[in-house]
Enzyme design. Structure first.
Site, PDB file in Angstrom:
ATOM      1  N   ASP A  15      32.461 -44.683 -32.511  1.00 43.73           N
ATOM      2  CA  ASP A  15      32.037 -43.536 -32.589  1.00 43.73           C
ATOM      3  C   ASP A  15      30.898 -43.170 -33.782  1.00 43.73           C
ATOM      4  OD1 ASP A  15      32.217 -40.486 -32.093  1.00 43.73           O
ATOM      5  OD2 ASP A  15      33.831 -40.280 -33.201  1.00 43.73           O
ATOM      6  N   ASN A  63      33.454 -36.898 -21.927  1.00 41.08           N
ATOM      7  CA  ASN A  63      32.050 -37.004 -22.389  1.00 41.08           C
ATOM      8  C   ASN A  63      31.132 -36.185 -21.441  1.00 41.08           C
ATOM      9  OD1 ASN A  63      32.418 -40.094 -23.867  1.00 41.08           O
ATOM     10  ND2 ASN A  63      32.458 -37.869 -24.915  1.00 41.08           N
TER      11      ASN A  63
HETATM   12  C1  IPE Z   1      35.297 -41.109 -28.274  1.00 40.53           C
HETATM   13  O1  IPE Z   1      34.419 -40.534 -28.977  1.00 40.53           O
HETATM   14  C2  IPE Z   1      34.797 -41.537 -26.703  1.00 40.53           C
HETATM   15  C3  IPE Z   1      33.782 -42.632 -26.964  1.00 40.53           C
HETATM   16  C4  IPE Z   1      33.604 -43.502 -28.132  1.00 40.53           C
HETATM   17  C5  IPE Z   1      33.278 -43.123 -25.604  1.00 40.53           C
HETATM   18  P1  IPE Z   1      33.993 -39.036 -28.900  1.00 40.53           P
HETATM   19  O2  IPE Z   1      32.836 -38.753 -29.845  1.00 40.53           O
HETATM   20  O3  IPE Z   1      33.881 -38.668 -27.522  1.00 40.53           O
HETATM   21  O4  IPE Z   1      35.494 -38.331 -29.367  1.00 40.53           O
HETATM   22  P2  IPE Z   1      35.838 -36.958 -30.077  1.00 40.53           P
HETATM   23  O5  IPE Z   1      35.148 -35.920 -29.367  1.00 40.53           O
HETATM   24  O6  IPE Z   1      35.373 -37.053 -31.441  1.00 40.53           O
HETATM   25  O7  IPE Z   1      37.407 -36.669 -30.076  1.00 40.53           O
HETATM   26  C1  IPE Z   2      29.625 -42.426 -29.642  1.00 42.49           C
HETATM   27  O1  IPE Z   2      28.904 -41.625 -30.401  1.00 42.49           O
HETATM   28  C2  IPE Z   2      29.081 -42.611 -28.495  1.00 42.49           C
HETATM   29  C3  IPE Z   2      29.812 -41.962 -27.212  1.00 42.49           C
HETATM   30  C4  IPE Z   2      30.753 -41.260 -27.277  1.00 42.49           C
HETATM   31  C5  IPE Z   2      28.999 -42.163 -25.738  1.00 42.49           C
HETATM   32  P1  IPE Z   2      29.029 -40.151 -30.550  1.00 42.49           P
HETATM   33  O2  IPE Z   2      27.771 -39.693 -29.581  1.00 42.49           O
HETATM   34  O3  IPE Z   2      30.059 -39.468 -30.225  1.00 42.49           O
HETATM   35  O4  IPE Z   2      28.270 -39.635 -31.801  1.00 42.49           O
HETATM   36  P2  IPE Z   2      28.899 -38.327 -32.776  1.00 42.49           P
HETATM   37  O5  IPE Z   2      30.398 -38.474 -32.776  1.00 42.49           O
HETATM   38  O6  IPE Z   2      28.411 -37.102 -32.218  1.00 42.49           O
HETATM   39  O7  IPE Z   2      28.253 -38.605 -34.121  1.00 42.49           O
HETATM   40 MG    MG Z   3      31.524 -38.685 -31.202  1.00 42.85          MG
END
Ligand code: IPE
Ligand code: IPE
Ligand code: MG
Length: 237
Positions: A15, A63
């Site tokens: 994340d 997502n």
């Molecule tokens: C969890 O991260 C999903 C992945 C890393 C693929 P998110 O960024 O989607 O989770 P939340 O929204 O912060 O809970």
């Molecule tokens: C994790 O990084 C990647 C996926 C969930 C695909 P994020 O895209 O969630 O990055 P933040 O949490 O918005 O910084």
């Molecule tokens: Mg995230």
């Protein structure tokens, strides 16, 4: 590091790609591209260390609610990286496996996934589970549907349902549960990841965003794990 202090199965919630990029005046896609480099680095390190199973959360069932252009970018990047790297990982003995629902995933993405899985299916090294269109609640629903249809068909009795049977109907069937869960970016939540399988996992949270989570950071997580005392609800002996 002592081999028997290493986790057999490591799960990672990667994340913070977006926040990493934003903090540097870059776009979210640039954050994802930098994140891909760390994915490669961590897979290589884990495989070289002899880790048995590595599960990475690449795309959740939630997502899809992101802006369409970001979702499209993630899909294209996923196809490209699988096409470019499956061969190389295959040569390291890595077996690529996918966790998640196929339903709802675009055809060309499914094809890239199937090609990567087929190319590496006979490998005996580390199993790399890529959780894609993955949601733990969806996984549990799928398991319940599969079990109840077997009960209805008379193949099993409802009395036969136990932890082992449920585990055997999850996407991770035949694999040990994760020993260690790592989440980057400072968030301390599970976000619908491996709800059943994480029951007794050790949790490791770091403020580093995923694009900063290099080999050194990974080793810190493993060191932390090596110092944990796992009790499984019992007492220390
Ligand atoms: C969890 O991260 C999903 C992945 C890393 C693929 P998110 O960024 O989607 O989770 P939340 O929204 O912060 O809970
Ligand atoms: C994790 O990084 C990647 C996926 C969930 C695909 P994020 O895209 O969630 O990055 P933040 O949490 O918005 O910084
Ligand atoms: Mg995230």
């Amino acid at each position: 590091m002592d081999k028997d202090q290493l986790p057999r199965h490591i799960a990672i919630i990667m994340d913070g790609n977006g926040r990493w990029a934003k903090a540097r005046g870059l776009s979210r896609p640039q954050g994802h591209l930098e994140g891909v480099k760390r994915v490669e680095e961590i897979i290589r390190t884990a495989s070289d260390m002899g880790i048995g199973f590595l599960t990475i959360y690449a795309f959740s069932t939630e997502n899809w609610s992101r802006p369409q252009d970001e979702v499209g970018m993630i899909m294209r990047t996923f196809i490209m990286v699988l096409g470019q790297k499956a061969n190389e990982l295959g040569k390291k003995g890595v077996r690529i496996n996918f966790l998640g629902r196929r339903q709802g995933v675009p055809q060309e993405v499914l094809k890239a996934m199937d090609d990567a899985a087929r190319l590496t299916m006979n490998n005996k090294g580390m199993t790399l589970n890529i959780a894609f269109n993955y949601g733990a609640r969806a996984e549990i629903i799928d398991a319940i549907k599969s079990i109840t249809s077997q009960v209805a068909a008379g193949k099993i009795k409802s009395d036969d349902i136990d932890e082992k049977l449920i585990s055997a109907h999850l996407y991770t069937k035949d694999q040990p549960d994760p020993d260690l869960l790592i989440r980057t970016s400072g968030e301390e939540r599970i976000s619908n990841f491996l709800l059943w399988q994480l029951s007794y996992a050790e949790l490791y949270f770091t403020d580093k965003c995923w694009p900063e989570f290099n080999e050194e950071e990974f080793l810190k997580a493993l060191n932390s794990y090596a110092q944990r005392e796992r009790r499984w609800g019992g007492v220390k002996v």
